[in-house]
Scaffold this active site. Structure first.
Site, PDB file in Angstrom:
ATOM      1  N   HIS A 313       3.468  13.967  75.038  1.00 40.19           N
ATOM      2  CA  HIS A 313       4.748  14.694  75.023  1.00 40.19           C
ATOM      3  C   HIS A 313       4.574  15.975  75.827  1.00 40.19           C
ATOM      4  O   HIS A 313       3.528  16.601  75.795  1.00 40.19           O
ATOM      5  CB  HIS A 313       5.150  15.038  73.579  1.00 40.19           C
ATOM      6  CG  HIS A 313       6.602  15.347  73.436  1.00 40.19           C
ATOM      7  ND1 HIS A 313       7.128  16.581  73.709  1.00 40.19           N
ATOM      8  CD2 HIS A 313       7.650  14.559  73.085  1.00 40.19           C
ATOM      9  CE1 HIS A 313       8.437  16.555  73.514  1.00 40.19           C
ATOM     10  NE2 HIS A 313       8.783  15.340  73.138  1.00 40.19           N
ATOM     11  N   ASP A 371       8.748   7.880  69.623  1.00 42.44           N
ATOM     12  CA  ASP A 371       8.987   6.482  70.039  1.00 42.44           C
ATOM     13  C   ASP A 371       7.916   5.512  69.585  1.00 42.44           C
ATOM     14  O   ASP A 371       8.075   4.301  69.752  1.00 42.44           O
ATOM     15  CB  ASP A 371       9.091   6.436  71.573  1.00 42.44           C
ATOM     16  CG  ASP A 371      10.334   7.170  72.050  1.00 42.44           C
ATOM     17  OD1 ASP A 371      10.218   8.053  72.900  1.00 42.44           O
ATOM     18  OD2 ASP A 371      11.415   6.878  71.510  1.00 42.44           O
TER      19      ASP A 371
HETATM   20  C1  SDX Z   1      10.768  11.355  74.488  1.00 37.87           C
HETATM   21  O1  SDX Z   1      11.197  16.016  76.103  1.00 37.87           O
HETATM   22  C2  SDX Z   1      11.507  15.540  74.922  1.00 37.87           C
HETATM   23  O2  SDX Z   1      11.676  16.283  73.958  1.00 37.87           O
HETATM   24  C3  SDX Z   1      11.640  14.016  74.878  1.00 37.87           C
HETATM   25  C4  SDX Z   1      11.838  13.397  73.481  1.00 37.87           C
HETATM   26  C5  SDX Z   1      13.190  13.763  72.913  1.00 37.87           C
HETATM   27  O3  SDX Z   1      13.335  13.671  71.687  1.00 37.87           O
HETATM   28  O4  SDX Z   1      14.123  14.041  73.712  1.00 37.87           O
HETATM   29  O5  SDX Z   1      10.813  13.810  72.603  1.00 37.87           O
HETATM   30  C6  SDX Z   1      11.832  11.860  73.570  1.00 37.87           C
HETATM   31  O6  SDX Z   1      11.030  11.150  75.643  1.00 37.87           O
HETATM   32  C7  SDX Z   1       9.367  11.200  73.950  1.00 37.87           C
HETATM   33  C8  SDX Z   1       8.339  10.791  75.072  1.00 37.87           C
HETATM   34  C9  SDX Z   1       8.470   9.289  75.272  1.00 37.87           C
HETATM   35  N1  SDX Z   1       7.671   8.838  76.442  1.00 37.87           N
HETATM   36  C10 SDX Z   1       6.553   8.106  76.267  1.00 37.87           C
HETATM   37  O7  SDX Z   1       6.055   7.824  75.172  1.00 37.87           O
HETATM   38  C11 SDX Z   1       5.981   7.579  77.579  1.00 37.87           C
HETATM   39  C12 SDX Z   1       4.476   7.818  77.590  1.00 37.87           C
HETATM   40  N2  SDX Z   1       4.228   9.243  77.679  1.00 37.87           N
HETATM   41  C13 SDX Z   1       4.001   9.817  78.981  1.00 37.87           C
HETATM   42  O8  SDX Z   1       4.762   9.255  79.997  1.00 37.87           O
HETATM   43  C14 SDX Z   1       3.967  11.342  78.940  1.00 37.87           C
HETATM   44  O9  SDX Z   1       3.216  11.698  77.852  1.00 37.87           O
HETATM   45  C15 SDX Z   1       5.268  12.142  78.897  1.00 37.87           C
HETATM   46  C16 SDX Z   1       6.207  11.736  79.983  1.00 37.87           C
HETATM   47  C17 SDX Z   1       5.933  11.948  77.598  1.00 37.87           C
HETATM   48  C18 SDX Z   1       4.892  13.606  79.067  1.00 37.87           C
HETATM   49  O10 SDX Z   1       4.361  13.733  80.341  1.00 37.87           O
HETATM   50  P1  SDX Z   1       3.872  15.165  80.904  1.00 37.87           P
HETATM   51  O11 SDX Z   1       4.193  16.259  79.966  1.00 37.87           O
HETATM   52  O12 SDX Z   1       4.357  15.286  82.313  1.00 37.87           O
HETATM   53  O13 SDX Z   1       2.312  15.064  80.842  1.00 37.87           O
HETATM   54  P2  SDX Z   1       1.446  14.440  81.968  1.00 37.87           P
HETATM   55  O14 SDX Z   1       2.031  13.165  82.459  1.00 37.87           O
HETATM   56  O15 SDX Z   1       1.136  15.530  82.950  1.00 37.87           O
HETATM   57  O16 SDX Z   1       0.144  14.063  81.124  1.00 37.87           O
HETATM   58  C19 SDX Z   1      -0.944  14.931  80.990  1.00 37.87           C
HETATM   59  C20 SDX Z   1      -2.163  14.018  81.076  1.00 37.87           C
HETATM   60  C21 SDX Z   1      -2.197  13.172  82.347  1.00 37.87           C
HETATM   61  O17 SDX Z   1      -3.562  12.903  82.584  1.00 37.87           O
HETATM   62  P3  SDX Z   1      -4.352  13.834  83.687  1.00 37.87           P
HETATM   63  O18 SDX Z   1      -3.558  13.737  84.977  1.00 37.87           O
HETATM   64  O19 SDX Z   1      -4.334  15.237  83.083  1.00 37.87           O
HETATM   65  O20 SDX Z   1      -5.730  13.216  83.787  1.00 37.87           O
HETATM   66  O21 SDX Z   1      -2.103  13.054  79.994  1.00 37.87           O
HETATM   67  C22 SDX Z   1      -2.004  11.748  80.538  1.00 37.87           C
HETATM   68  C23 SDX Z   1      -1.528  11.895  81.966  1.00 37.87           C
HETATM   69  O22 SDX Z   1      -1.983  10.779  82.762  1.00 37.87           O
HETATM   70  N3  SDX Z   1      -1.014  11.033  79.714  1.00 37.87           N
HETATM   71  C24 SDX Z   1      -1.175   9.801  79.261  1.00 37.87           C
HETATM   72  C25 SDX Z   1      -0.037   9.552  78.483  1.00 37.87           C
HETATM   73  N4  SDX Z   1       0.767  10.614  78.509  1.00 37.87           N
HETATM   74  C26 SDX Z   1       0.164  11.527  79.283  1.00 37.87           C
HETATM   75  N5  SDX Z   1      -2.170   8.887  79.429  1.00 37.87           N
HETATM   76  C27 SDX Z   1      -1.999   7.717  78.794  1.00 37.87           C
HETATM   77  N6  SDX Z   1      -0.940   7.387  78.014  1.00 37.87           N
HETATM   78  C28 SDX Z   1       0.053   8.283  77.857  1.00 37.87           C
HETATM   79  N7  SDX Z   1       1.109   7.962  77.111  1.00 37.87           N
END
Ligand code: SDX
Length: 436
Positions: A313, A371
């Site tokens: 998140h 989720d």
């Molecule tokens: C919702 O914003 C809100 O409040 C949204 C929400 C709401 O109520 O409105 O809470 C609802 O959208 C919840 C989130 C649902 N999405 C997912 O579950 C999809 C999987 N999650 C990721 O796509 C990600 O965690 C996000 C999109 C939710 C957040 O992405 P960020 O903040 O841009 O973080 P990032 O992608 O920069 O991640 C930081 C690191 C990265 O690795 P490095 O580049 O530092 O090596 O963490 C890794 C990412 O690759 N990472 C994950 C991951 N989420 C982040 N690796 C594996 N699995 C994951 N799910």
């Protein structure tokens, strides 16, 4: 917003004159540096793609403490709202700033329940879609189409129009989501029933048929209502920011909410519950718990492009409090339906356990979000995977409206118009085609 006695001084290595920027305090949470005059004073923009460090507005509706894993709606913790109130109480709170007293509660519930029908013409709008259209495609169209029916509540600068539009949207979303479901099933639409609760009405419109009376299961009704509460609002997330930006042009509330529906559909946002359940079913089909280790290796391999959906998140760097409540609801529903041994629930709990002990996830502070478990409980209730995000949109409609109305009520608001860092071609002349 309180002007702090602190200021930010921005100085430049190239000798350009330094500037002072005011700092404001909120009631809780990070202070903000007011950069509105930065461009005028320096000719420069700030640069923050994805808005990692940008507050787009001032709001009093929802506060998230990502480090503590805390979520407050108008100051009330989500844990208390989810256990002591119902969804319509939460709607009243988000829209009006406090929980209703008994009279206000009764009046509000009656008002919403008496606006649940949609114009009979709406059913013909659905006929334009293929029966196998994704429900979110249908819903995006239906919500936008509402603006064609309610010309008496589309002037967003009229507070009374905003109030009526809010009630209509909250009341009609369950009807529209159920219609999208029934259309895909090839079954007749069920009209709302005013004697039922908001959640009970939705369940009957979804699973009832004209052939027999539908009995609402109180455990499922309570779970459905809690799922609505847990998705009601969440600060300035992507779809809420979309609604604010869309509404800032002065468009009508139905069009602005339709933009929010479209944004929520994405798998990185509200579409994650559908993606998460598909991920669990795929792991289950490929060997289940025995294959979790192999799957986790894929997730940790950057080149795989595989993410653990339902995890991570932008704001929560601790457990999403909604995920805990959703897991509880999962337990209650699966027990009530005799599905305690649901293999996907066991698989999800195993995935969570492994992830929370794995350095990759611990270092990146990746925890289950709202989720991760919501798909399992919705699947147990009988909601098809493709409709999960539609349920999320139904529940989030009140948050979108509350945030939109908060912006519109702010006399200082302007149309949103971000700038850019330009990396394209500088000015050049067109060459005749035989010289290109
Ligand atoms: C919702 O914003 C809100 O409040 C949204 C929400 C709401 O109520 O409105 O809470 C609802 O959208 C919840 C989130 C649902 N999405 C997912 O579950 C999809 C999987 N999650 C990721 O796509 C990600 O965690 C996000 C999109 C939710 C957040 O992405 P960020 O903040 O841009 O973080 P990032 O992608 O920069 O991640 C930081 C690191 C990265 O690795 P490095 O580049 O530092 O090596 O963490 C890794 C990412 O690759 N990472 C994950 C991951 N989420 C982040 N690796 C594996 N699995 C994951 N799910």
């Amino acid at each position: 917003m309180k002007l702090s006695d602190n200021k930010a001084t921005m100085s430049f290595a190239n000798g350009a004159p330094s500037i002072e920027l005011p700092i404001y305090h909120g009631n809780i949470g990070p202070d903000v540096i007011d950069i509105r005059k930065l461009y005028a004073q320096t000719g420069m923009f700030t640069y923050d793609p994805g808005f990692l460090s940008t507050a787009s507005c001032q709001s009093a509706i929802t506060y998230i403490d990502g480090d503590k894993g805390e979520l407050l709606h108008r100051g009330y913790p989500i844990e208390q709202l989810a256990t002591q109130c119902d969804y319509l109480d939460t709607c009243y709170l988000l829209l009006n700033g406090d929980l209703p007293n008994a009279t206000e509660r009764n009046d509000f519930h009656k008002l919403v329940i008496n606006h649940t029908m949609v114009n009979e013409q709406m059913q013909f709008f659905l006929r334009g879609f293929r029966r196998d259209a994704h429900p979110m495609a249908v819903l995006t169209g239906l919500v936008g189409a509402l603006s064609a029916f309610y010309h008496d509540s589309t002037d967003i600068n009229n507070p009374e129009h905003r109030r009526i539009a809010a009630i209509r949207l909250i009341a009609k979303m369950p009807t529209l989501v159920a219609m999208a479901y029934k259309y895909g099933m090839g079954q007749p639409y069920m009209y709302p029933r005013n004697e039922l609760s908001y959640a009970g009405n939705f369940l009957r419109m979804m699973f009832g048929t004209p052939c027999e009376d539908y009995k609402v299961n109180p455990v499922i009704e309570k779970a459905m209502d809690r799922i609505f509460i847990l998705h009601a609002d969440h600060e300035q997330n992507a779809s809420t920011s979309t609604v604010r930006l869309c509404g800032s042009s002065g468009t009508n509330p139905f069009a602005a909410i339709a933009a929010g529906v479209a944004c929520l559909w994405g798998p990185a946002h509200g579409g994650a519950n559908e993606a998460c359940l598909n991920m669990l079913e795929e792991i289950q089909a490929n060997g289940g718990v025995a294959k979790v280790g192999q799957f986790m290796e894929q997730v940790k391999d950057k080149n795989s492009g595989v993410k653990l959906m339902g995890f991570g998140h932008r704001v929560y760097k601790n457990y999403d409090p909604r995920a805990k409540l959703m897991q509880e609801t999962c337990n209650e529903v699966l027990a009530a339906l005799g599905l305690e041994n649901d293999p996907l629930f066991k698989l999800a709990k195993q995935l969570e356990k492994i992830a929370l002990e794995d350095d990759y996830f611990v270092q990146r502070k990746l925890y289950p979000n709202v989720d991760f478990y919501s798909g399992i409980v919705q699947r147990a209730i009988g909601i098809p995977v493709s409709l999960f995000t539609g349920i999320f949109a139904l529940a989030r409609t009140v948050g979108w409206i509350a945030q939109l109305n908060e912006m519109l009520a702010d006399p200082e608001y302007k149309i949103g118009r971000p700038r850019q860092l330009f990396s394209g071609n500088v000015k050049r002349d067109i060459k005749p085609i035989d010289q290109r």
